[in-house]
Design an enzyme around this catalytic site. Structure first.
Site, mmCIF file in Angstrom:
data_model
loop_
_atom_site.group_PDB
_atom_site.id
_atom_site.type_symbol
_atom_site.label_atom_id
_atom_site.label_comp_id
_atom_site.label_asym_id
_atom_site.label_seq_id
_atom_site.Cartn_x
_atom_site.Cartn_y
_atom_site.Cartn_z
ATOM 1 N N GLY A 69 11.502 0.263 3.476
ATOM 2 C CA GLY A 69 10.987 -0.854 2.686
ATOM 3 C C GLY A 69 9.499 -0.647 2.415
ATOM 4 O O GLY A 69 8.941 0.421 2.713
ATOM 5 N N ILE A 81 0.811 -1.223 0.000
ATOM 6 C CA ILE A 81 0.000 0.000 0.000
ATOM 7 C C ILE A 81 0.850 1.282 0.000
ATOM 8 O O ILE A 81 0.355 2.370 -0.152
ATOM 9 C CB ILE A 81 -0.960 0.055 1.225
ATOM 10 N N ALA A 104 5.189 3.072 0.226
ATOM 11 C CA ALA A 104 6.633 2.879 0.310
ATOM 12 C C ALA A 104 7.153 3.680 1.481
ATOM 13 O O ALA A 104 6.933 4.884 1.576
ATOM 14 C CB ALA A 104 7.293 3.340 -0.978
ATOM 15 N N GLY A 105 7.805 2.976 2.395
ATOM 16 C CA GLY A 105 8.410 3.668 3.528
ATOM 17 C C GLY A 105 9.892 3.839 3.262
ATOM 18 O O GLY A 105 10.399 3.379 2.236
ATOM 19 N N GLU A 106 10.575 4.488 4.190
ATOM 20 C CA GLU A 106 11.998 4.744 3.989
ATOM 21 C C GLU A 106 12.803 3.454 3.997
ATOM 22 O O GLU A 106 13.780 3.294 3.294
ATOM 23 C CB GLU A 106 12.514 5.655 5.111
ATOM 24 N N LYS A 126 4.935 -2.784 8.044
ATOM 25 C CA LYS A 126 6.103 -2.109 7.454
ATOM 26 C C LYS A 126 7.224 -3.118 7.443
ATOM 27 O O LYS A 126 7.484 -3.774 8.463
ATOM 28 C CB LYS A 126 6.525 -0.920 8.298
ATOM 29 N N ASP A 129 7.607 16.524 13.243
ATOM 30 C CA ASP A 129 7.254 16.392 11.830
ATOM 31 C C ASP A 129 5.746 16.220 11.687
ATOM 32 O O ASP A 129 5.275 15.376 10.927
ATOM 33 C CB ASP A 129 8.010 15.196 11.227
ATOM 34 N N VAL A 160 5.413 -0.836 2.534
ATOM 35 C CA VAL A 160 4.372 -0.878 3.555
ATOM 36 C C VAL A 160 3.235 -1.699 2.953
ATOM 37 O O VAL A 160 2.806 -1.444 1.824
ATOM 38 C CB VAL A 160 3.887 0.537 3.927
HETATM 39 P P1 AMP Z 1 5.396 5.783 6.371
HETATM 40 O O1 AMP Z 1 6.708 5.111 6.133
HETATM 41 O O2 AMP Z 1 4.942 5.645 7.804
HETATM 42 O O3 AMP Z 1 5.383 7.218 5.925
HETATM 43 O O4 AMP Z 1 4.312 5.016 5.490
HETATM 44 C C1 AMP Z 1 4.273 5.096 4.102
HETATM 45 C C2 AMP Z 1 2.870 5.029 3.648
HETATM 46 O O5 AMP Z 1 2.315 3.797 4.002
HETATM 47 C C3 AMP Z 1 1.964 6.086 4.305
HETATM 48 O O6 AMP Z 1 1.981 7.289 3.642
HETATM 49 C C4 AMP Z 1 0.603 5.408 4.203
HETATM 50 O O7 AMP Z 1 0.037 5.638 2.945
HETATM 51 C C5 AMP Z 1 0.939 3.958 4.341
HETATM 52 N N1 AMP Z 1 0.762 3.519 5.723
HETATM 53 C C6 AMP Z 1 1.652 3.513 6.674
HETATM 54 N N2 AMP Z 1 1.152 3.041 7.820
HETATM 55 C C7 AMP Z 1 -0.130 2.714 7.538
HETATM 56 C C8 AMP Z 1 -1.183 2.190 8.326
HETATM 57 N N3 AMP Z 1 -1.019 1.898 9.607
HETATM 58 N N4 AMP Z 1 -2.356 1.988 7.733
HETATM 59 C C9 AMP Z 1 -2.519 2.287 6.456
HETATM 60 N N5 AMP Z 1 -1.581 2.791 5.687
HETATM 61 C C10 AMP Z 1 -0.380 3.018 6.196
#
Ligand code: AMP
Length: 865
Positions: free
Chosen positions: A515, A509, A511-513, A535, A628, A517
């Site tokens: 890897g 769903i 992309a996090g820093e 994640k 942030d 998500v």
């Molecule tokens: P992040 O690395 O936390 O910025 O997560 C990247 C993206 O993953 C976010 O912008 C969301 O779109 C999605 N995401 C992260 N955590 C969740 C969560 N608990 N539920 C749904 N989507 C999530």
């Protein structure tokens, strides 16, 4: 101290003989065959002899009494053939004082006679033949001297003399250390019987016991020492010095004779110790001397459980057998079994306590220690007690019906119980141990009169600890995972380990820093499967990346609030490493709002803001500063509940594409960050409040980018100069006002999160308060009127504006020609100015430049604050 020794002078002595045929200098050798100066005269056969020998000038070097030692031989007159009539067996010694050598030519009669010198032994012809030297030594002293130096003179009146050596010296008491005081070199007094009193100075690391003094005699001897110094604490006397006490030794006072070994159960790692520290769990009363061994109060050994409910455990114990003093209080430490890092401490003056607020059906470990004036004793052994299970019958009042039914004693016994209750025979807090026995038979009775009272004992203090950090009652404190030496320990402290087999990954769903998500499902034992976000840490990570990745879980795991993203757990024992959290169906708030532009009621938007503020209040109460906060870091679920997310460690802003490097090297999301945080990294909950104001603006403008396409540099400059974002379209005035409050330059003037929550609550409860909008026209005129030249503030009228730019003389012309509002003025062209009669080119430039500046700010959509 020699002032002159004729034997050691090489070359010419510079002495003068008068008359010239009197004293003669004759080169000789001494007994060691070293060349010496001798002066001889032997005019025994001639009448009226008066032969003078004058020395050169001799400095007295500050001495006021000097000594003259003469070595000479003298001929026996009887041994001289026929010369007896004129022959003498003595000569005279004189001196003359002068400050310099000018006294050289003075007449003999000005010399002062010191003495007539006679020989103890004179030599004869026979002696000469045997070559036996009968050398005489005579010493005379002179004083007090008052000038810097003097001459000596030797007068011969007809003797046969050989002056072999002249030594002139003074006496001093040499520098000495006595009784640990240093006495300096001291020249003796002028008077031969005088004793000079001299003060001593205590040597290094010593202190004055009694002012040290000694007396310097005329003979140069130190006499009669008075007073003394002592080696200070931490030092001992050795060989007239003060030597430091080695580690493991101490000296408590200057009066102790020497360093002593630390007494039993104490130690010191430092040199020069004045006392030793007690080993852990050993103590010494403050009033005890430091020579006393450290001891430990004998630990509490007998602990008995009293009443146990599903949420509380009562204990009592006996005073230790050998308490080592009067027991002042007890400290009771308890924690859930295997959760030792999170413990509670109760202090009590009684020998009973009730630990409440416990989890049902859980085992707790208790340890007790006593405190006397000597300090705390060691903790007792661990005692384990278990709270009653949630559903089991217990002595809790809620369980009474069950017990009463199960005890088939009937009405009579019940009456007895009621009788007891009414009589109140056990309703004092002293029921303690005995009442717990009754608790078996009369549970309700015990509950009423037993330990519940002890809980309220004003003498009892309760503190909660987590990993060594005190937790304030009711408020948990955020623990920075950095404070853990081992980051893995922090993760497992705050996050549950989940078995990878419990997780089903469904789709990616985001992309996090670190890897991807993913969304998926988690099935925990005894629970229904539920959706989660997962994640993952990409393969090939470094140790630091793993630490930073799990750092977010260490932080998230400490929070428990409906508006903070909830951590389910982590997978660290298998790969890939994962962080599992609650699933937020609508993803991040900024994207969600952009997708649904204009779709929500104001109340729905305020509801979202209220949730975010509530989550932030929780974080700030815990002492966590987010740094942030932005709509992109808020997640929103299918019920439109907003939750704060994105908790980083060192990476905190690294993964935020909005974060830009500041001139100071940090990476900061400029548009969301308070000026003091940008300028000097002052990140506080107040700077989070500023960011919250920007999030409000983002929410009310459905995901508009704050400050649109202005560059970061322009944003920093404009904000610094007092400009603020204008109200979003159709924004309730109360909300825009709240945003402006969050953007106060002075961070202390900004509202706190709890105030924001209550303001929003009030608005939600009273929706009509949201009806007043910052409407389009006032917004437009706001922009026009408020956008004034940088630094000059807003202009309420054309006159004010022209005055500000020193063009007030044209106010009337502007008004007469219809330019009576700032909106109208904004349209003015150079042509118009000429037509109005503003003919001076300098004035035209001033007015046009000012208008131009206002238009630039208008384009940027900024409001001066
Ligand atoms: P992040 O690395 O936390 O910025 O997560 C990247 C993206 O993953 C976010 O912008 C969301 O779109 C999605 N995401 C992260 N955590 C969740 C969560 N608990 N539920 C749904 N989507 C999530």
């Amino acid at each position: 101290m020699n002032l002159l020794d004729s034997r050691t002078v090489m070359g010419d002595l510079g002495w003068i003989a008068y008359p010239k045929n009197g004293w003669e200098e004759i080169g000789e050798v001494d007994e060691n065959y070293a060349p010496i100066h001798t002066y001889q005269v032997c005019k025994v056969m001639e009448q009226n002899q008066n032969n003078w020998l004058l020395t050169s000038w001799i400095s007295n070097e500050g001495a006021s009494r000097i000594f003259i030692e003469l070595k000479f031989t003298l001929r026996d007159c009887n041994s001289l053939p026929g010369g007896l009539g004129t022959c003498k067996e003595t000569f005279n010694m004189y001196y003359f004082e002068s400050d310099d050598e000018d006294g050289r030519n003075i007449k003999e009669n000005q010399y002062i006679k010191i003495d007539t010198i006679a020989a103890d032994e004179s030599f004869t012809e026979l002696d000469l033949g045997d070559r036996v030297m009968k050398l005489n030594t005579e010493v005379r002293d002179v004083g007090p001297l008052t000038k810097k130096g003097f001459y000596l003179a030797f007068q011969d009146v007809g003797a046969c003399i050989a002056l072999v050596s002249v030594r002139v010296y003074y006496k001093k008491c040499p520098s000495v250390i006595r009784n640990l005081a240093r006495f300096p070199d001291t020249i003796t007094g002028a008077d031969s019987s005088q004793l000079l009193e001299v003060s001593g100075v205590c040597i290094n690391h010593s202190v004055t016991e009694e002012a040290p003094k000694m007396h310097c005699s005329a003979e140069g001897e130190w006499l009669v020492p008075i007073g003394k110094c002592l080696c200070k604490a931490g030092y001992e006397e050795k060989n007239n010095t003060c030597q430091v006490c080695r580690p493991g030794f101490f000296k408590a006072s200057p009066h102790s004779p020497s360093c002593s070994k630390c007494p039993p159960h104490s130690y010191t790692l430092d040199e020069a110790s004045t006392s030793c520290l007690c080993e852990e769990h050993y103590f010494r009363k403050e009033s005890d001397p430091p020579t006393m061994a450290c001891t430990t109060p004998s630990p509490v050994s007998t602990v008995k459980k009293g009443k146990i409910t599903k949420n509380s455990i009562s204990l009592s114990w006996q005073e230790p057998d050998r308490p080592n003093g009067i027991i002042l209080e007890y400290e009771i430490k308890y924690f859930e079994k295997d959760q030792e890092t999170s413990y509670t401490i109760i202090k009590s003056k009684e020998t009973t306590i009730t630990a409440d607020g416990l989890k049902p059906g859980s085992t707790y470990i208790f340890q007790i220690r006593a405190r006397t004036a000597a300090g705390y004793g060691g903790f007792s052994q661990r005692f384990e007690f278990e709270t009653s299970p949630l559903l089991a019958a217990s002595s809790d009042e809620s369980q009474i019906p069950i017990i009463v039914v199960s005890v088939t004693v009937g009405v009579i016994l019940l009456a007895v119980v009621i009788g007891f209750l009414l009589s109140g025979s056990c309703c004092d807090h002293g029921c303690g141990w005995a009442s717990s026995l009754r608790a078996v038979a009369y549970p309700s009775l015990t509950w009423r009169c037993g330990y519940s009272k002890a809980k309220q004992d004003p003498e009892e203090e309760k503190m909660h600890f987590h990993n060594g950090h005190i937790k304030l009652p009711g408020v948990r404190t955020y623990v920075d995972p950095h404070t853990y030496e081992d980051p893995n320990q922090a993760v497992h402290e705050f996050a549950k380990e989940i078995e990878a087999s419990c997780i089903t990954i469904e789709r990616v769903i985001g992309a996090g820093e670190f890897g991807e998500v993913c969304s998926g499902r988690l099935k925990l034992q005894g629970k229904r499967e539920f959706p989660v976000a997962i994640k993952t840490l990409k393969v090939g990570y470094t140790e630091k990346q793993r630490r930073d990745f799990l750092g977010e879980a260490s932080i998230m795991g400490q929070f428990d609030h409906p508006n903070i993203i909830h951590l389910e757990g982590v997978v660290t024992k298998s790969k890939p490493v994962m962080i599992v959290s609650e699933y937020m169906e609508n993803g991040s708030l900024d994207t969600f709002l952009k997708k649904n532009d204009g779709q929500f009621t104001v109340i729905q938007l305020v509801g979202m803001l209220r949730g975010i503020a509530s989550g932030m209040k929780y974080l700030s109460d815990m002492g966590y500063v987010h740094r942030d906060l932005a709509a992109r870091n808020i997640l929103i679920n299918s019920n439109l509940v907003c939750k704060v997310s994105d908790f980083g460690l060192s990476r905190v802003l690294e993964d935020d594409p909005e974060a830009a490097y500041t001139t100071r090297g940090g990476k900061i999301p400029i548009r969301w960050t308070a000026p003091e945080a940008i300028a000097f990294r002052k990140f506080t909950s107040a700077s989070d409040v500023w960011s919250y104001g920007i999030v409000m603006w983002e929410v009310m403008s459905y995901g508009e980018r704050p400050y649109w396409e202005m560059t970061n540099q322009d944003v920093i400059k404009a904000v610094e100069e007092g400009y603020r974002l204008p109200s979003p379209m159709d924004c309730p005035a109360a909300l825009y006002q709240l945003m402006l409050d969050c953007w106060q330059k002075d961070r202390n003037s900004r509202p706190k999160f709890d105030e924001i929550v209550s303001i929003l609550d009030k608005l939600i409860r009273n929706p009509s308060s949201l009806k007043t909008l910052v409407n389009a026209s006032s917004r437009a005129s706001n922009l026009l009127v408020e956008h004034s030249p940088v630094g000059t503030g807003a202009y309420r009228s054309v006159g004010e504006w022209l005055e500000a730019i020193k063009m007030g003389r044209y106010t009337e012309i502007f008004m007469e020609n219809g330019y009576s509002s700032m909106d109208a003025v904004a349209q003015v062209t150079l042509e118009d100015l000429r037509r109005l009669g503003v003919t001076l080119v300098g004035h035209q430039k001033k007015i046009m430049n000012s208008l131009q500046e206002m238009k630039v700010q208008l384009v940027n959509g900024m409001v001066p604050f």
